[in-house]
Design a protein around this motif. Structure first.
Motif, short mmCIF file in Angstrom:
data_model
loop_
_atom_site.label_atom_id
_atom_site.label_comp_id
_atom_site.label_asym_id
_atom_site.label_seq_id
_atom_site.Cartn_x
_atom_site.Cartn_y
_atom_site.Cartn_z
N PHE A 44 14.16 -5.92 9.33
CA PHE A 44 14.43 -4.48 9.45
C PHE A 44 13.36 -3.67 8.72
CE2 PHE A 44 19.27 -5.58 9.28
CZ PHE A 44 19.20 -6.12 10.55
N VAL A 45 12.98 -4.14 7.52
CA VAL A 45 11.95 -3.44 6.77
C VAL A 45 10.64 -3.45 7.54
CG1 VAL A 45 10.60 -3.46 4.63
CG2 VAL A 45 13.06 -3.88 4.54
N THR A 46 10.33 -4.60 8.13
CA THR A 46 9.11 -4.72 8.91
C THR A 46 9.08 -3.75 10.08
OG1 THR A 46 8.99 -7.07 8.36
CG2 THR A 46 7.67 -6.32 10.23
N ALA A 47 10.21 -3.68 10.80
CA ALA A 47 10.25 -2.91 12.04
C ALA A 47 10.60 -1.45 11.82
CB ALA A 47 11.27 -3.53 13.00
N SER A 48 11.42 -1.15 10.79
CA SER A 48 12.03 0.17 10.72
C SER A 48 12.03 0.79 9.34
CB SER A 48 13.49 0.08 11.20
OG SER A 48 13.60 -0.59 12.43
N GLY A 49 11.26 0.25 8.40
CA GLY A 49 11.26 0.78 7.04
C GLY A 49 10.65 2.16 6.95
N ARG A 50 11.30 3.02 6.19
CA ARG A 50 10.83 4.40 5.98
C ARG A 50 10.83 4.71 4.50
NH1 ARG A 50 11.48 7.42 10.83
NH2 ARG A 50 10.33 9.06 9.71
N ILE A 51 9.79 5.34 4.00
CA ILE A 51 9.73 5.71 2.58
C ILE A 51 10.84 6.70 2.28
CG2 ILE A 51 8.37 6.85 0.81
CD1 ILE A 51 7.46 4.04 1.40
N ALA A 52 11.66 6.36 1.28
CA ALA A 52 12.90 7.09 1.06
C ALA A 52 12.73 8.38 0.27
CB ALA A 52 13.89 6.19 0.33
N SER A 53 11.72 8.46 -0.58
CA SER A 53 11.61 9.61 -1.48
C SER A 53 10.17 10.08 -1.57
CB SER A 53 12.14 9.23 -2.87
OG SER A 53 12.11 10.33 -3.75
N PRO A 54 9.70 10.88 -0.59
CA PRO A 54 8.32 11.37 -0.64
C PRO A 54 8.07 12.20 -1.89
CG PRO A 54 9.33 11.81 1.50
CD PRO A 54 10.43 11.37 0.59
N ALA A 55 6.92 12.02 -2.50
CA ALA A 55 6.62 12.72 -3.74
C ALA A 55 6.63 14.24 -3.56
CB ALA A 55 5.25 12.28 -4.27
N GLY A 98 0.79 -1.23 0.00
CA GLY A 98 0.00 0.00 0.00
C GLY A 98 0.81 1.27 0.00
N ALA A 99 1.87 1.33 0.81
CA ALA A 99 2.62 2.57 0.91
C ALA A 99 3.41 2.87 -0.35
CB ALA A 99 3.57 2.53 2.10
N LEU A 100 3.72 1.83 -1.13
CA LEU A 100 4.40 2.09 -2.41
C LEU A 100 3.46 2.80 -3.37
CD1 LEU A 100 6.46 -1.16 -3.01
CD2 LEU A 100 7.21 1.00 -2.01
N LEU A 101 2.22 2.34 -3.43
CA LEU A 101 1.25 3.06 -4.26
C LEU A 101 1.04 4.48 -3.75
CD1 LEU A 101 -1.52 0.37 -4.96
CD2 LEU A 101 0.40 1.03 -6.40
N GLU A 102 0.98 4.62 -2.42
CA GLU A 102 0.80 5.94 -1.84
C GLU A 102 1.97 6.85 -2.19
OE1 GLU A 102 0.30 7.99 2.59
OE2 GLU A 102 0.14 5.82 2.35
N SER A 103 3.18 6.30 -2.21
CA SER A 103 4.35 7.13 -2.51
C SER A 103 4.38 7.57 -3.97
CB SER A 103 5.64 6.36 -2.17
OG SER A 103 5.88 5.32 -3.12
N GLN A 104 3.62 6.90 -4.83
CA GLN A 104 3.54 7.29 -6.24
C GLN A 104 2.24 8.03 -6.55
OE1 GLN A 104 6.30 6.81 -8.04
NE2 GLN A 104 7.12 5.90 -6.18
N THR A 105 1.58 8.51 -5.51
CA THR A 105 0.30 9.19 -5.65
C THR A 105 0.45 10.67 -5.32
OG1 THR A 105 -0.93 7.18 -5.10
CG2 THR A 105 -2.08 9.28 -4.80
N VAL A 106 -0.07 11.52 -6.19
CA VAL A 106 -0.05 12.97 -5.98
C VAL A 106 -1.45 13.50 -6.24
CG1 VAL A 106 0.88 15.18 -6.78
CG2 VAL A 106 2.37 13.18 -6.68
N ASP A 107 -1.95 14.31 -5.30
CA ASP A 107 -3.28 14.90 -5.42
C ASP A 107 -4.35 13.83 -5.70
OD1 ASP A 107 -2.07 17.37 -5.06
OD2 ASP A 107 -1.90 17.75 -7.21
N GLY A 108 -4.16 12.67 -5.06
CA GLY A 108 -5.16 11.62 -5.16
C GLY A 108 -5.08 10.75 -6.39
N LYS A 109 -4.09 10.96 -7.26
CA LYS A 109 -3.97 10.17 -8.49
C LYS A 109 -2.65 9.41 -8.51
CE LYS A 109 -6.92 13.20 -11.29
NZ LYS A 109 -7.00 14.02 -12.52
#
Length: 414
Positions: A359-370, A120-131
């Motif tokens: 590590f990803v499970t416990a501490s993953g952070r999105i690296a490049s916010p849109a 889910g968060a990968l799709l969210e990171s590629q989403t801008v203004d709801g698209k």
């Protein structure tokens, strides 16, 4: 986690992170049977280039030409989006400016019933203004690799805080082996985000409407990078940069910050003498972290046939699950972008690979916010570079970067 990495394990990762027909004739030769140009950056893993060319050759509805792009891929994409109908399809991480300038097209109609299968968060990171503007291809992360034998010889325990990392880097600098390699810029490029996260901060506030590093702890964290530079244990001027495991594989360093994708080469070189760690916390008020990101397939709004380009992206990155699985798991080590494909990630079933999934499970952070713009990123990177490499005063440097970040946020909100 058990001895075998299973679907449930990857669903935990996903929980943390979130965790058609071709168009009408557009003047191209043969319309839907015309030529599409697909750009990739130059992956370092053997076999990737051959694989993506094979995928392109298998597409039944158009000729697809793959272009492999060594060097500064990001700059090439920026220039192409401003001036050209080529490439039709390219991999990147979406930027708000591309959306606001009409350079990329929405892809919300492509995932269909598979939308819920993507992290889910990968799709969210590629989403801008709801698209949605990108279809994720695979998940990547970065970790600190170390040689347990070299740490034991030096009497160094695996670092759990940034101060311990600074100390370990200095003490491991012996017998012609440097302590740490984090890139030929001394970590400015890849450690800026983990240093912020180590202090409990980020590029942006939680709502994205303010800088996330307007805090004295940011200056403290970036001052630690200066201490790393002053300690003499950083390797600079390596034959390859941080994304390649060469420095670690060839025994030039005791520790290297590099990607999960290099795990097979590293284990092949050093066998059981490989340990992995997340980036350490600054102090009790901070946090360990690993960056999580994914290149996504996007469509150039200037493409001569946008609908044909979208149909190809849907075929490759939504429908062809066998290609998606191979792309993520057969060349180096990556996490699949889709939960249902995760159990096939063979290199991550045990050992260091399984630890990295944890590590990803416990501490993953999105690296490049849109919403983190290129201009804001340059301003912060330049400030961190001056702090680390020239000894500039951290608080003053960050004030200037904060001003740029606020201007960019204001511009994007207009």
């Amino acid at each position: 986690m058990g001895t075998e990495l299973n679907r449930r394990s990857f669903l935990v990762v996903a929980g943390l992170l979130g965790l058609t027909a071709c168009g009408s004739n557009t003047g191209r030769e043969g319309s839907a049977k015309g030529t599409l140009r697909h750009w990739y950056h130059a992956y370092g893993e053997d076999g990737v280039q051959d694989a993506v060319r094979r995928y392109a050759a298998a597409y039944p509805n158009a000729q697809v030409e793959v272009q492999w792009n060594p060097g500064d891929y990001d700059s090439k994409i920026l220039t192409a989006l401003q001036n050209s109908a080529v490439p039709d399809v390219f991999e990147a991480q979406v930027k708000v400016d591309w959306v606001r300038q009409g350079q990329v097209v929405p892809l919300d109609d492509l995932p269909g019933d598979a939308r819920g299968d993507f992290v889910g968060a990968l799709l969210e990171s590629q989403t801008v203004d709801g698209k949605l503007y990108g279809i994720p291809q695979a998940i990547d992360t970065q970790v600190l690799y170390y040689r347990p034998s070299l740490l034991a010889k030096a009497g160094v325990t695996p670092p759990k805080t940034v101060d311990e990392l600074v100390d370990a880097t200095r003490r491991l600098n012996a017998d012609g082996v440097r302590g740490l390699f984090a890139g030929n810029d001394g970590g400015v490029g890849v450690l800026t985000a983990p240093l912020l996260w180590s202090a409990g901060l980020d590029f942006l506030s939680e709502d994205g409407r303010a800088p996330g590093f307007d805090d004295p702890r940011a200056a403290t964290a970036f001052g630690k990078l200066r201490e790393l530079h002053q300690g003499g244990g950083l390797l600079l001027g390596a034959p390859t940069d941080w994304a390649d495991p060469g420095a670690f594989v060839d025994g030039l360093v005791a520790m290297q910050w590099t990607g999960l994708w290099n795990l097979p080469k590293i284990v092949a070189a050093h066998g059981d003498d490989v340990g992995v760690l997340p980036f350490p916390r600054l102090d009790a008020g901070g946090a360990e972290s690993v960056p999580v990101g994914a290149f996504s397939a996007m469509v150039n709004a200037r493409s001569a046939d946008v609908e044909a380009a979208k149909a190809y992206v849907k075929w490759l990155w939504v429908e062809k699950t066998e290609y998606q699985t191979e792309f993520a798991t057969a060349f180096g080590a990556h996490l699949p972008a889709r939960q249902s494909l995760a159990a096939q990630a063979e290199p991550l079933r045990d050992g260091p690979g399984k630890e990295i999934v944890g590590f990803v499970t416990a501490s993953g952070r999105i690296a490049s916010p849109a919403r983190w713009s290129a201009r804001a990123n340059t301003a912060l990177s330049d400030a961190v570079s001056r702090i680390a490499r020239e000894g500039a005063e951290p608080a003053g440097e960050l004030r200037a970067a904060l001003d740029v970040a606020r201007d960019e946020i204001s511009r994007l909100d207009r």
